[in-house]
Design a protein around this motif. Sequence first.
Motif, PDB file in Angstrom:
ATOM      1  N   LEU A  73      10.405 -15.686 -28.220  1.00  0.00           N
ATOM      2  CA  LEU A  73       9.376 -14.712 -27.849  1.00  0.00           C
ATOM      3  C   LEU A  73       8.411 -14.499 -29.002  1.00  0.00           C
ATOM      4  N   ILE A  74       7.152 -14.299 -28.651  1.00  0.00           N
ATOM      5  CA  ILE A  74       6.126 -13.925 -29.626  1.00  0.00           C
ATOM      6  C   ILE A  74       5.662 -12.529 -29.248  1.00  0.00           C
ATOM      7  N   GLY A  75       6.029 -11.537 -30.037  1.00  0.00           N
ATOM      8  CA  GLY A  75       5.622 -10.166 -29.748  1.00  0.00           C
ATOM      9  C   GLY A  75       6.331  -9.591 -28.537  1.00  0.00           C
ATOM     10  N   LYS A  76       5.727  -8.522 -28.007  1.00  0.00           N
ATOM     11  CA  LYS A  76       6.298  -7.800 -26.872  1.00  0.00           C
ATOM     12  C   LYS A  76       5.549  -8.152 -25.592  1.00  0.00           C
ATOM     13  N   THR A  77       6.152  -7.832 -24.459  1.00  0.00           N
ATOM     14  CA  THR A  77       5.506  -8.007 -23.164  1.00  0.00           C
ATOM     15  C   THR A  77       4.303  -7.069 -23.084  1.00  0.00           C
ATOM     16  N   SER A  78       3.176  -7.582 -22.593  1.00  0.00           N
ATOM     17  CA  SER A  78       1.959  -6.768 -22.477  1.00  0.00           C
ATOM     18  C   SER A  78       1.665  -6.451 -21.012  1.00  0.00           C
ATOM     19  N   GLN A  79       0.832  -5.443 -20.826  1.00  0.00           N
ATOM     20  CA  GLN A  79       0.454  -4.996 -19.486  1.00  0.00           C
ATOM     21  C   GLN A  79      -1.001  -4.549 -19.502  1.00  0.00           C
ATOM     22  N   PRO A  80      -1.652  -4.526 -18.327  1.00  0.00           N
ATOM     23  CA  PRO A  80      -3.001  -3.946 -18.267  1.00  0.00           C
ATOM     24  C   PRO A  80      -2.914  -2.423 -18.400  1.00  0.00           C
ATOM     25  N   GLN A  81      -4.048  -1.785 -18.462  1.00  0.00           N
ATOM     26  CA  GLN A  81      -4.095  -0.321 -18.572  1.00  0.00           C
ATOM     27  C   GLN A  81      -3.565   0.296 -17.276  1.00  0.00           C
ATOM     28  N   PRO A  82      -2.505   1.114 -17.334  1.00  0.00           N
ATOM     29  CA  PRO A  82      -1.968   1.725 -16.108  1.00  0.00           C
ATOM     30  C   PRO A  82      -2.766   2.958 -15.703  1.00  0.00           C
ATOM     31  N   ASN A  93       0.836  -1.211   0.000  1.00  0.00           N
ATOM     32  CA  ASN A  93       0.000   0.000   0.000  1.00  0.00           C
ATOM     33  C   ASN A  93       0.863   1.250   0.000  1.00  0.00           C
ATOM     34  N   SER A  94       0.431   2.249  -0.704  1.00  0.00           N
ATOM     35  CA  SER A  94       1.033   3.577  -0.847  1.00  0.00           C
ATOM     36  C   SER A  94       2.246   3.605  -1.783  1.00  0.00           C
ATOM     37  N   TRP A  95       2.661   2.467  -2.304  1.00  0.00           N
ATOM     38  CA  TRP A  95       3.779   2.407  -3.247  1.00  0.00           C
ATOM     39  C   TRP A  95       3.253   2.126  -4.655  1.00  0.00           C
ATOM     40  N   HIS A  96       4.067   2.411  -5.662  1.00  0.00           N
ATOM     41  CA  HIS A  96       3.711   2.076  -7.037  1.00  0.00           C
ATOM     42  C   HIS A  96       4.972   1.826  -7.865  1.00  0.00           C
ATOM     43  N   ILE A  97       4.793   1.107  -8.987  1.00  0.00           N
ATOM     44  CA  ILE A  97       5.859   0.916  -9.958  1.00  0.00           C
ATOM     45  C   ILE A  97       5.382   1.507 -11.281  1.00  0.00           C
ATOM     46  N   TYR A  98       6.289   1.721 -12.177  1.00  0.00           N
ATOM     47  CA  TYR A  98       5.959   2.404 -13.421  1.00  0.00           C
ATOM     48  C   TYR A  98       5.718   1.424 -14.561  1.00  0.00           C
ATOM     49  N   SER A  99       4.973   1.879 -15.547  1.00  0.00           N
ATOM     50  CA  SER A  99       4.548   1.033 -16.659  1.00  0.00           C
ATOM     51  C   SER A  99       5.700   0.733 -17.612  1.00  0.00           C
ATOM     52  N   LEU A 100       5.424  -0.156 -18.560  1.00  0.00           N
ATOM     53  CA  LEU A 100       6.406  -0.537 -19.575  1.00  0.00           C
ATOM     54  C   LEU A 100       6.679   0.594 -20.558  1.00  0.00           C
ATOM     55  N   ASP A 101       5.721   1.481 -20.716  1.00  0.00           N
ATOM     56  CA  ASP A 101       5.825   2.514 -21.744  1.00  0.00           C
ATOM     57  C   ASP A 101       6.013   3.916 -21.165  1.00  0.00           C
ATOM     58  N   GLN A 102       6.718   3.999 -20.046  1.00  0.00           N
ATOM     59  CA  GLN A 102       6.978   5.285 -19.415  1.00  0.00           C
ATOM     60  C   GLN A 102       7.824   6.160 -20.341  1.00  0.00           C
TER      61      GLN A 102
END
Length: 147
Positions: A78-87, A49-58
């Motif tokens: 690898l197939i394509g790039k690493t994906s992430q949910p909506q930040p 709680n109260s912490w965060h990390i940054y997205s892949l596309d910062q």
Amino acid sequence: MKKILLMIAAVLIGSQAFSQIEKPVKWSFAIKKESNTEATVFLKADIQNSWHIYSLDQKEGGPIKTSFTFLPGADYALIGKTSQPQPHTKFESAFNMKVSYFERSVIFQQKIRLKSGTGVLHGKLEFMTCNDKKCLPPENLDFSIKL
């Protein structure tokens, strides 16, 4: 003599308590085979709680983005790039820009083509953790996942 040893022990224990390294993010890794030739790698960050990390596309000029490097292996590709949910996105005055980030928990995914039924996927990740008061130095972490 015993008093001196007790004092030294107390100082050592006390200094250890004050020099605890903050680790607000715990990573876990898993793989799910979709077929005999494809699988999805899951890279999960559990964030205190109260912490965060940054997205892949910062964007450049801001905090260190989360990044994954998958080491080449004879057992997978690898197939394509690493994906992430909506930040989440917000303006952070520390960086004087809008940043994209994740709180609490996030699962990144990477599709891979399996070249054999066995082996180990090796990789590295880099990420930066911040809260509303401070940022910790970027961390690098090696990982391996049995295929």
